[in-house]
Each structure stands twice: as C-alpha cells, then as structure tokens.
Scaffold this motif. Structure first.
Motif, short mmCIF file in Angstrom:
data_model
loop_
_atom_site.label_atom_id
_atom_site.label_comp_id
_atom_site.label_asym_id
_atom_site.label_seq_id
_atom_site.Cartn_x
_atom_site.Cartn_y
_atom_site.Cartn_z
N HIS A 1 0.83 -1.21 0.00
CA HIS A 1 0.00 0.00 0.00
C HIS A 1 0.87 1.26 0.00
CE1 HIS A 1 0.87 -0.33 4.33
NE2 HIS A 1 0.55 0.95 4.43
N GLU A 2 2.07 1.17 0.59
CA GLU A 2 2.99 2.30 0.57
C GLU A 2 3.59 2.50 -0.81
OE1 GLU A 2 4.54 2.04 5.20
OE2 GLU A 2 5.29 0.63 3.71
N VAL A 3 3.78 1.40 -1.54
CA VAL A 3 4.25 1.50 -2.93
C VAL A 3 3.21 2.25 -3.77
CG1 VAL A 3 4.81 0.19 -5.01
CG2 VAL A 3 5.68 -0.58 -2.80
N ASP A 4 1.93 1.97 -3.55
CA ASP A 4 0.86 2.67 -4.27
C ASP A 4 0.91 4.17 -4.00
OD1 ASP A 4 -0.05 0.27 -5.29
OD2 ASP A 4 -1.56 -0.03 -3.73
N ILE A 5 1.16 4.54 -2.73
CA ILE A 5 1.28 5.96 -2.37
C ILE A 5 2.46 6.59 -3.12
CG2 ILE A 5 1.83 7.56 -0.49
CD1 ILE A 5 0.33 5.62 1.41
N LEU A 6 3.60 5.88 -3.14
CA LEU A 6 4.78 6.39 -3.84
C LEU A 6 4.49 6.59 -5.32
CD1 LEU A 6 7.80 7.11 -3.99
CD2 LEU A 6 8.27 4.68 -4.31
N PHE A 7 3.83 5.63 -5.96
CA PHE A 7 3.54 5.75 -7.38
C PHE A 7 2.62 6.93 -7.67
CE2 PHE A 7 4.41 1.01 -8.61
CZ PHE A 7 5.74 1.23 -8.36
N ASN A 8 1.68 7.18 -6.78
CA ASN A 8 0.81 8.36 -6.95
C ASN A 8 1.62 9.65 -6.82
OD1 ASN A 8 -1.63 7.02 -7.40
ND2 ASN A 8 -2.04 6.79 -5.20
N ILE A 9 2.60 9.65 -5.91
CA ILE A 9 3.47 10.82 -5.75
C ILE A 9 4.28 11.05 -7.02
CG2 ILE A 9 5.54 11.65 -4.54
CD1 ILE A 9 4.39 10.21 -2.02
N ILE A 10 4.82 9.97 -7.58
CA ILE A 10 5.63 10.07 -8.81
C ILE A 10 4.78 10.62 -9.96
CG2 ILE A 10 6.84 8.72 -10.58
CD1 ILE A 10 7.89 6.95 -8.30
N LYS A 11 3.53 10.17 -10.06
CA LYS A 11 2.65 10.67 -11.12
C LYS A 11 2.37 12.16 -10.96
CE LYS A 11 0.46 6.15 -11.78
NZ LYS A 11 -0.71 5.30 -11.45
N LYS A 12 2.23 12.61 -9.70
CA LYS A 12 2.01 14.04 -9.45
C LYS A 12 3.26 14.85 -9.81
CE LYS A 12 -1.52 13.50 -5.89
NZ LYS A 12 -1.87 13.63 -4.46
#
Length: 493
Positions: A170-181
């Motif tokens: 779930h933390e990887v998902d948060i990181l990927f959302n950050i990278i997209k932003k």
C-alpha cells in the motif's frame, strides 16, 4: 533536461563507468536498469556531484555544460537524490528533517515547520505526523520522509535509488501516486529498481547498463521482461525458480512455544534438506522469530531441539557452534564490517577453519576467501578490497560467504534477494537449492510473494507475533497466504 556524454569513472582495478552517453527528457519517468556492479549507483553519484568522473566527459543541464558536478552545483540545477540508505537525523522530528538547512523566512518555529510539512503531506498524500520523532518511525516511514524532503526542495530532477525496497504494497501505491504528481509538475524522475514488475507499472523509458557500459535505451511499451533481463545480463536467463529434486528428510530443528522479542508461542519443525518459508506482513514477527533461534535476542520461554536434543542458544556465537547461522536483512549494519576487507569478513564466522596452532593462518585465510569469491562469483578486484566499495549484490555475497564459512547445518536467510538484480537472484536461488540438496536446512524470510511461493517446500504464515497458518506445497496460493497474513484463520477463509 539532462545529457551525459562520454562519462567514465575508473577506480584502482575497476572501470565502474566506460564512455556512457545517455539523456533524460523533461518530465519523464525514466528507469536505470542493470545488474549489481553495472554502474547505476556510480552514474547517479556523478550526476549528484558525490564523485568526479574521469576527464573528457560532459554533463549538460538545459544546455549548460559542465565537466563535473559538485553537490552544491547539482542542487542548483535542481537535482535531488533519494539514496537506498536513508540519511536522516533520527532524534529530530519529521518536519525538522524535511526542512533542515533551509531558510524559513521569519525564523525558526516548530509550529511553522509542522504546518509547512502538513501542507506538503496533504498535497502529495503522505500519511505521517510532522511532529513525530524520526527514530520512532519504521524504515518504510523513514524512506517516505526522505522522499518528502526531496519534494520540498522543488527538484526538477528526482533520482530514486530502490525507493520501494522497505515499503509495503500500500505504501508502494502511495509512492507511485506521488511520482505521477511529480510528472504532472514537469519533474524528471530517474528511477532505479530491481523489481521488474514496477518498471512496467510506472516507467516510460528504460536505459540499461552492463559492466559499466551503456547498452540501450528503449520505450517500456516496446519491450518485454525477458528482453530487459537479457539486455541486463548479456545472456539468456531463465527467470523461473530452479527445480529441486531432493525430498526433505529427518527433523533437524524443532521450536516449542518460543516466546519473547514480540512473538508468542511459536512452534514448528524444520526438516533436513527443506526450505521452510516464513511469510507475513512487515512487523508480523518473522525476523523476531529468527533472532530468537540464532540467539540474537533473549527468549522469555520455550524450547529448541536439534536432532531431538534440547539446546540453549544465548548468543549468535553459541548458535554458530550449534550449526545455526542467520544471514540478516540489513547487510550493511548487521551482515558485514563494511570498512574492512573481503578477506577479513569471509573468515569472521569460521575462524577455526583458518586457525593453526592458535593463530590465524594468512595462507588458510586467503585460500578460504578466494574459494568463496570463486564459488559465489563475487566481483572484486582482489580479496583485500574494502567491502564498502562493492555493489549491493556483491556485499550480499560476502555476507553469504561469511555465513557458509562456518559450515552450518541450519541457515536462516532473511530477505536474501532484497535490493539485488535478477542475475544475482538466480545465483542465490541456485545456491539455496544446492545447500538443500546437500542436506542443509533452510528458513527463508521473504516479502516477495513470488519468491516465497517459488522457493519454499512449506510456508509458515505469521500475524502479529503468532503463527496464523501452515501451508503445504499443494495448497500454495498468493491469495490464501495474504489472507492468513492479514489475520484470518483457516476456518474463516
């Protein structure tokens, strides 16, 4: 955004980079792939100004040309690096670490720092308390603080070296959302990872390095996992887990109601020639159980039996004498002495093998180190090279060499392939199979579901310090194991 032209870096006996030229576009997510020792870390240190390249190359930021960078010059050009090993001041708060070294306008105020940090967290989706002390955070949360600090610098080029290594799914998902932003804001992200599935989730272009040389840049949509692996290792590589033909034999180790170190009533048996997987979420008690078995932590109650004989293990040294070794997850802090040689580290657990008449024999010590460098294919210019100068994968192999030199009967591998490349992973899998076929007993702790399913003969699943289930080979299923790891009992599934 950034061009590298004819970049080389030579160390004594090692050509870390050899005439590397590549470029990174404005606002793209670009992966650097390669085996350990391919030159990825050296390249990002050149970009960040942490090391100077050999003369003759050029580094070009937005048409501004440099022969080499310094950390200050790199930062002025908008480069921020999140290294694999976190670099935080742990007694300080999250907010203090994020804004450390920054002018904050009207003077220092914890309230202002916390408010600024919270604004950043709200924008990017971080789930953290700005006032929390960093020393109280998990490794995953500390990694998130590093990422938040880099973002707060308004970086134009963000370099991430194995950012998901300590993160849960779930933390990887948060990181990927950050990278997209970050991409939407025009930030270029240079992403290093050994997890191939991540590459196809988020990466747009990929550059491959091998043995210090640039191999190819390719669009993710135009390649496959197999092609990338072949580019990285320079040969056909079967990514499937190697087949083991031997069958588990007699019971080597039995644990009865082990309690202590945050685990309770842990009972299981381990057979000769068996690979027993320990699965579970971060904090479930897998490593804590291993620490009790190898004497690194004190047992409050419970018993251990080796070949039916009750034993007491109060320290790792006693465990080694009983034929039990732990290959720890944190190789840098617990696995090796970084600022000493491969020669010195190799014999640490097996000094009796290199001792003659009460003294360490230089000839025997050298013979042992050379043997394991050869057998484990440790890439090192010579056995007197400092371990700190080796790549992560080769450091891991030195940890293996040190442990195997003790000639153990029971080997506990804690996250054995964390942060290493596909080629080195295959070598470790083959080594584990070879050890099992020789009659060694193996406990493997892994957060990689594919790995735990592919290598184990049997799996114990832990949840909140207790065993929530035991899964036989015929019942292996990712969904089933995740359900047990989430606390559901067999009768509920």
């Amino acid at each position: 955004m950034l061009k590298l032209e004819h970049i080389s870096k030579t160390y004594p006996g090692v050509r870390a980079l050899n005439d590397v030229s590549l470029q990174f576009k404005d606002g793209e997510i670009h992966a650097l792939l390669g085996e350990n020792g391919a030159g990825k870390s050296t390249l990002i240190k050149v970009i960040a100004g942490a090391i100077s390249p050999d003369a003759g190359g050029r580094i070009i930021f937005d048409n501004k040309e440099y022969g080499q960078m310094t950390p200050a010059l790199s930062a002025q050009n908008g480069v921020a690096v999140i290294y694999q090993d976190v670099n935080l001041v742990t007694p300080m708060t999250v907010a203090e670490n994020i804004f450390m070294g920054r002018r904050m306008g009207r003077g220092y105020s914890k309230k202002r720092l916390n408010k600024s940090a919270q604004k950043l967290f709200d924008e990017y989706g971080f789930m953290m308390d700005p006032s929390a002390k960093v020393e109280k955070l998990s490794p995953a949360s500390q990694q998130m603080v590093e990422i938040a600090r880099a973002i707060s610098n308004n970086a134009r080029i963000m370099i991430m070296d194995e950012p998901t290594a300590p993160l849960a799914s779930h933390e990887v998902d948060i990181l990927f959302n950050i990278i997209k932003k970050l991409k939407k804001k025009g930030v270029t992200v240079i992403y290093i990872s050994h997890r191939m599935e991540e590459v196809f989730q988020i990466i747009e272009r990929i550059s491959v390095l091998r043995d210090g040389c640039f191999v190819k840049t390719i669009s993710t949509k135009d390649t496959s996992r197999k092609e990338l692996v072949n580019l990285m290792v320079g040969r056909e590589l079967n990514e499937n887990f190697p087949v083991r033909t031997s069958r588990p034999g007699e019971v080597m180790l039995e644990a009865r109601n082990l309690t202590g170190n945050s685990v309770e009533n842990i009972s299981f048996v381990l057979h000769r020639g068996e690979v027993l997987g320990f699965a579970g979420l971060v904090g479930s008690g897998r490593t804590e159980t291993a620490e009790l078995i190898c004497g690194a932590k004190k047992t409050d109650s419970g018993e251990l039996f080796l070949l039916g004989r009750k034993v007491s293990v109060h320290s790792p040294a006693e465990a080694i004498k009983q034929g039990i070794v732990l290959i720890p997850e944190d190789r840098k802090e617990q696995g090796v002495i970084l600022h000493n040689t491969v020669l010195f580290n190799t014999s640490l657990s097996g000094t009796d093998k290199v001792t003659k008449h009460g003294f360490i024999s230089r000839a025997l010590n050298e013979k042992l180190a050379e043997q394991y460098c050869r057998e484990l294919r440790i890439k090192v210019p010579h056995i007197r090279e400092m371990v700190v100068n080796l790549s992560g994968g080769n450091q891991q192999k030195v940890v293996l060499a040190k442990s195997l030199a003790a000639e153990p009967d029971i080997i506990i591998f804690d996250e054995p392939t964390k942060g290493i490349d596909v080629g080195a992973k295959q070598e470790i899998y083959q080594l584990m199979n070879k050890l099992a076929e020789e009659g060694k007993s193996i406990i493997m702790i892994s957060s990689d579901m594919e790995e735990i399913l592919g290598m184990s003969d049997r799996i114990l699943v832990l949840y909140e310090g207790m065993i929530s289930g035991e899964v036989q080979k015929k019942d292996f299923s990712q969904e089933y194991i995740l359900q047990l790891a989430s606390g559901l009992q067999k009768e509920e599934i």
